[in-house]
Design a protein around this motif. Structure first.
Motif, PDB file in Angstrom:
ATOM      1  N   ASN A   1     131.541 113.478   1.214  1.00 42.79           N
ATOM      2  CA  ASN A   1     132.022 112.047   1.467  1.00 42.79           C
ATOM      3  C   ASN A   1     131.089 110.877   2.047  1.00 42.79           C
ATOM      4  O   ASN A   1     131.671 110.119   2.769  1.00 42.79           O
ATOM      5  N   PHE A   2     129.705 110.993   1.845  1.00 49.08           N
ATOM      6  CA  PHE A   2     128.936 110.301   2.352  1.00 49.08           C
ATOM      7  C   PHE A   2     128.813 108.880   1.773  1.00 49.08           C
ATOM      8  O   PHE A   2     128.957 107.913   2.392  1.00 49.08           O
ATOM      9  N   PHE A   3     128.824 108.855   0.561  1.00 48.58           N
ATOM     10  CA  PHE A   3     128.894 107.706  -0.022  1.00 48.58           C
ATOM     11  C   PHE A   3     130.430 106.936  -0.191  1.00 48.58           C
ATOM     12  O   PHE A   3     131.440 107.626  -0.610  1.00 48.58           O
ATOM     13  N   PRO A   4     130.550 105.932   0.165  1.00 52.70           N
ATOM     14  CA  PRO A   4     131.903 105.081   0.189  1.00 52.70           C
ATOM     15  C   PRO A   4     132.449 104.898  -1.058  1.00 52.70           C
ATOM     16  O   PRO A   4     131.738 104.835  -2.041  1.00 52.70           O
ATOM     17  N   PRO A   5     133.760 104.951  -1.200  1.00 50.62           N
ATOM     18  CA  PRO A   5     134.496 104.903  -2.393  1.00 50.62           C
ATOM     19  C   PRO A   5     134.345 103.476  -3.059  1.00 50.62           C
ATOM     20  O   PRO A   5     134.467 102.446  -2.357  1.00 50.62           O
ATOM     21  N   TYR A   6     134.196 103.552  -4.199  1.00 53.74           N
ATOM     22  CA  TYR A   6     133.970 102.098  -5.127  1.00 53.74           C
ATOM     23  C   TYR A   6     134.780 102.130  -6.208  1.00 53.74           C
ATOM     24  O   TYR A   6     134.406 101.939  -7.380  1.00 53.74           O
ATOM     25  N   TYR A   7     136.366 102.150  -6.009  1.00 52.31           N
ATOM     26  CA  TYR A   7     137.329 102.082  -6.852  1.00 52.31           C
ATOM     27  C   TYR A   7     137.554 100.858  -7.510  1.00 52.31           C
ATOM     28  O   TYR A   7     137.751  99.847  -6.488  1.00 52.31           O
ATOM     29  N   MET A   8     137.638 100.541  -8.656  1.00 50.10           N
ATOM     30  CA  MET A   8     137.624  99.055  -9.170  1.00 50.10           C
ATOM     31  C   MET A   8     139.190  98.842  -9.517  1.00 50.10           C
ATOM     32  O   MET A   8     139.933  99.727  -9.867  1.00 50.10           O
ATOM     33  N   LEU A   9     139.703  97.552  -9.038  1.00 51.41           N
ATOM     34  CA  LEU A   9     141.112  97.046  -9.317  1.00 51.41           C
ATOM     35  C   LEU A   9     141.287  95.723  -9.045  1.00 51.41           C
ATOM     36  O   LEU A   9     140.399  94.945  -8.931  1.00 51.41           O
ATOM     37  N   PRO A  10     142.351  95.112  -9.567  1.00 49.66           N
ATOM     38  CA  PRO A  10     142.468  93.784  -9.686  1.00 49.66           C
ATOM     39  C   PRO A  10     142.612  93.207  -8.253  1.00 49.66           C
ATOM     40  O   PRO A  10     143.345  93.628  -7.402  1.00 49.66           O
ATOM     41  N   PHE A  11     141.822  92.149  -7.754  1.00 46.49           N
ATOM     42  CA  PHE A  11     141.938  91.384  -6.584  1.00 46.49           C
ATOM     43  C   PHE A  11     142.596  89.846  -7.212  1.00 46.49           C
ATOM     44  O   PHE A  11     141.984  89.203  -7.990  1.00 46.49           O
ATOM     45  N   VAL A  12     143.781  89.626  -6.264  1.00 47.85           N
ATOM     46  CA  VAL A  12     144.721  88.542  -7.128  1.00 47.85           C
ATOM     47  C   VAL A  12     144.940  87.754  -6.037  1.00 47.85           C
ATOM     48  O   VAL A  12     145.144  87.732  -4.716  1.00 47.85           O
ATOM     49  N   ASN A  13     144.835  86.284  -6.362  1.00 44.44           N
ATOM     50  CA  ASN A  13     144.839  85.131  -5.396  1.00 44.44           C
ATOM     51  C   ASN A  13     146.497  85.473  -5.042  1.00 44.44           C
ATOM     52  O   ASN A  13     147.429  85.587  -5.849  1.00 44.44           O
ATOM     53  N   GLY A  14     146.828  85.355  -3.433  1.00 44.10           N
ATOM     54  CA  GLY A  14     148.120  85.441  -2.986  1.00 44.10           C
ATOM     55  C   GLY A  14     149.075  84.482  -3.805  1.00 44.10           C
ATOM     56  O   GLY A  14     150.219  85.213  -3.806  1.00 44.10           O
ATOM     57  N   LYS A  15     148.803  83.481  -3.884  1.00 44.44           N
ATOM     58  CA  LYS A  15     149.869  82.579  -4.322  1.00 44.44           C
ATOM     59  C   LYS A  15     150.119  82.777  -5.775  1.00 44.44           C
ATOM     60  O   LYS A  15     151.386  82.606  -6.301  1.00 44.44           O
ATOM     61  N   THR A  16     149.157  83.154  -6.635  1.00 44.89           N
ATOM     62  CA  THR A  16     149.467  83.651  -7.946  1.00 44.89           C
ATOM     63  C   THR A  16     150.270  84.601  -7.970  1.00 44.89           C
ATOM     64  O   THR A  16     151.123  84.919  -9.008  1.00 44.89           O
ATOM     65  N   ASN A  17     149.904  85.773  -7.128  1.00 45.39           N
ATOM     66  CA  ASN A  17     150.722  87.024  -7.188  1.00 45.39           C
ATOM     67  C   ASN A  17     152.411  86.841  -6.795  1.00 45.39           C
ATOM     68  O   ASN A  17     153.088  87.404  -7.400  1.00 45.39           O
ATOM     69  N   ALA A  18     152.360  85.792  -5.810  1.00 49.22           N
ATOM     70  CA  ALA A  18     153.760  85.473  -5.682  1.00 49.22           C
ATOM     71  C   ALA A  18     154.682  84.785  -6.701  1.00 49.22           C
ATOM     72  O   ALA A  18     155.754  84.925  -7.005  1.00 49.22           O
ATOM     73  N   GLU A  19     153.841  84.003  -7.387  1.00 49.37           N
ATOM     74  CA  GLU A  19     154.281  83.002  -8.414  1.00 49.37           C
ATOM     75  C   GLU A  19     154.516  83.736  -9.763  1.00 49.37           C
ATOM     76  O   GLU A  19     155.593  83.569 -10.281  1.00 49.37           O
ATOM     77  N   TYR A  20     153.729  84.948  -9.915  1.00 53.12           N
ATOM     78  CA  TYR A  20     153.752  85.410 -11.230  1.00 53.12           C
ATOM     79  C   TYR A  20     153.946  86.857 -11.078  1.00 53.12           C
ATOM     80  O   TYR A  20     153.157  87.843 -11.238  1.00 53.12           O
ATOM     81  N   PRO A  21     155.007  87.481 -10.507  1.00 47.78           N
ATOM     82  CA  PRO A  21     155.101  89.065 -10.543  1.00 47.78           C
ATOM     83  C   PRO A  21     154.874  89.882 -11.387  1.00 47.78           C
ATOM     84  O   PRO A  21     154.701  91.011 -11.580  1.00 47.78           O
ATOM     85  N   GLU A  22     154.874  89.541 -12.680  1.00 47.99           N
ATOM     86  CA  GLU A  22     154.838  89.894 -14.019  1.00 47.99           C
ATOM     87  C   GLU A  22     153.454  90.386 -14.183  1.00 47.99           C
ATOM     88  O   GLU A  22     153.059  91.443 -14.999  1.00 47.99           O
ATOM     89  N   ILE A  23     152.486  89.854 -13.542  1.00 49.42           N
ATOM     90  CA  ILE A  23     151.010  90.133 -13.669  1.00 49.42           C
ATOM     91  C   ILE A  23     150.801  91.733 -13.209  1.00 49.42           C
ATOM     92  O   ILE A  23     150.267  92.287 -13.893  1.00 49.42           O
TER      93      ILE A  23
END
Length: 341
Positions: free
Chosen positions: A268-290
């Motif tokens: 595990n020398f190389f760090p993990p580079y898993y891709m995922l959604p980064f979401v603005n906190g306000k947006t995430n709270a306003e639209y839980p359906e995302i």
């Protein structure tokens, strides 16, 4: 229309005595002309009001609820289109696509400032480039995810959703013939024979602590020679027998083209580079359906699948949006009738 109206106004305000003889009017004609001009101006006013109303309603009807961004790499744009398609298909939200914005910090600053609402990013990039943590060997994917998620929330009010499943990290690659000759499956296996092999990498990788110097220290390997290449030239070098081992990214489309063997980073020398959604906190709270809409992509794309998707764009020249939608349709994650345009 404006040219026509201005010409009429100009005529209306010009004294009769100054008009050409052919245009001098009787008192009755002048009155009729004034009434005619009033009708023209009234109609013009109605046109302006109706047009303004149309433009305002058009703007309202086409208002977007979310703006989805991406960095400019092929992989990021493909995934950005997938996220857009899924949210449009599974919610009533309207999406504006602001893809291929640029590098990491351009996309992240757009997210943090609210110019976009979410974009796909890597855990390793969040850890080192954005949060400025020092890379160290030994991180497991879960440890990296937990740490980055907490720091992003505390420092930038950014939420991380679930990983798509692929890990676009550095890998060492060899040809099928070299793997068979030296019985290579892991980087530890490579340590036994590295002194007989020629290594190819970018100049940057050769100098970075998380590159060749770190590999040599962690695994105790030393190569016969180190040769510097950039981009696709590394693939040309290894397939033309100029080097025996190269660095690559684990989701490179060219890995499939040249059928190379990827050596497991068993320490595990190389760090993990898993891709995922980064979401603005306000947006995430306003639209839980995302989060609910995007949950179907959780662990749905492995490294080989992402390689294939990248290959379709880089080598076959297919449109990135088309590749993204085709994947969703073939996996049954969306249906053709979900898209009205």
């Amino acid at each position: 229309l404006m040219d026509f109206l201005m010409s009429k106004v100009e005529t209306a305000v010009t004294p009769v005595s100054l008009r050409p003889a052919s245009k001098k009017m009787s008192k009755e004609s002048l009155e009729r002309t004034k009434q005619h001009h009033k009708r023209i101006l009234a109609v013009a006013g109605m046109i302006v009001i109706i047009s303004s109303g149309y433009l305002l309603s058009h703007e309202f009807l086409n208002k977007h609820d979310l703006r989805i961004g991406s960095k400019d790499a092929t992989e990021s744009v493909i995934i950005g289109n997938m996220l857009s398609d899924l949210i449009e298909a599974k919610t009533d939200l309207k999406i504006e696509r602001k893809l291929a914005l640029g590098g990491t910090m351009i996309a992240f600053e757009a997210l943090r400032s609210g110019e976009i609402d979410l974009y796909p990013e890597y855990t390793g990039t969040g850890y080192s480039t954005i949060l400025k943590n020092k890379l160290r060997p030994g991180f497991t994917p879960d440890e990296m995810y937990t740490l980055v998620k907490q720091q992003m929330r505390d420092t930038h009010q950014i939420e991380l959703l679930e990983s798509f499943g692929f890990n676009n990290t550095y890998v060492l690659a060899v040809t099928q013939a070299t793997a068979a000759k030296y019985h290579l499956k892991t980087m530890t296996d490579l340590t036994r024979v590295s002194h007989n092999l020629r290594f190819g990498c970018s100049p940057e990788f050769a100098a970075r602590d998380d590159g060749l110097p770190g590999i040599e220290k962690t695994y105790g390997m030393t190569f016969k020679s180190v040769n510097n290449f950039s981009g696709t030239l590394m693939y040309t070098a290894i397939t033309s027998d100029n080097v025996d081992v190269i660095t690559a990214f684990s989701t490179d489309g060219l890995l499939q083209k040249y059928d190379l063997v990827l050596l497991e980073d068993d320490k595990n020398f190389f760090p993990p580079y898993y891709m995922l959604p980064f979401v603005n906190g306000k947006t995430n709270a306003e639209y839980p359906e995302i989060a609910q809409a995007l949950s179907v992509l959780s662990s749905a794309i492995d490294d080989a699948t992402m390689q294939k998707l990248n290959y379709e764009v880089v080598e076959k020249g297919r449109d990135r949006a088309e590749v993204a939608r085709t994947f969703l349709l073939e996996r049954g994650l969306v249906k053709p009738e979900d898209f009205k345009n």
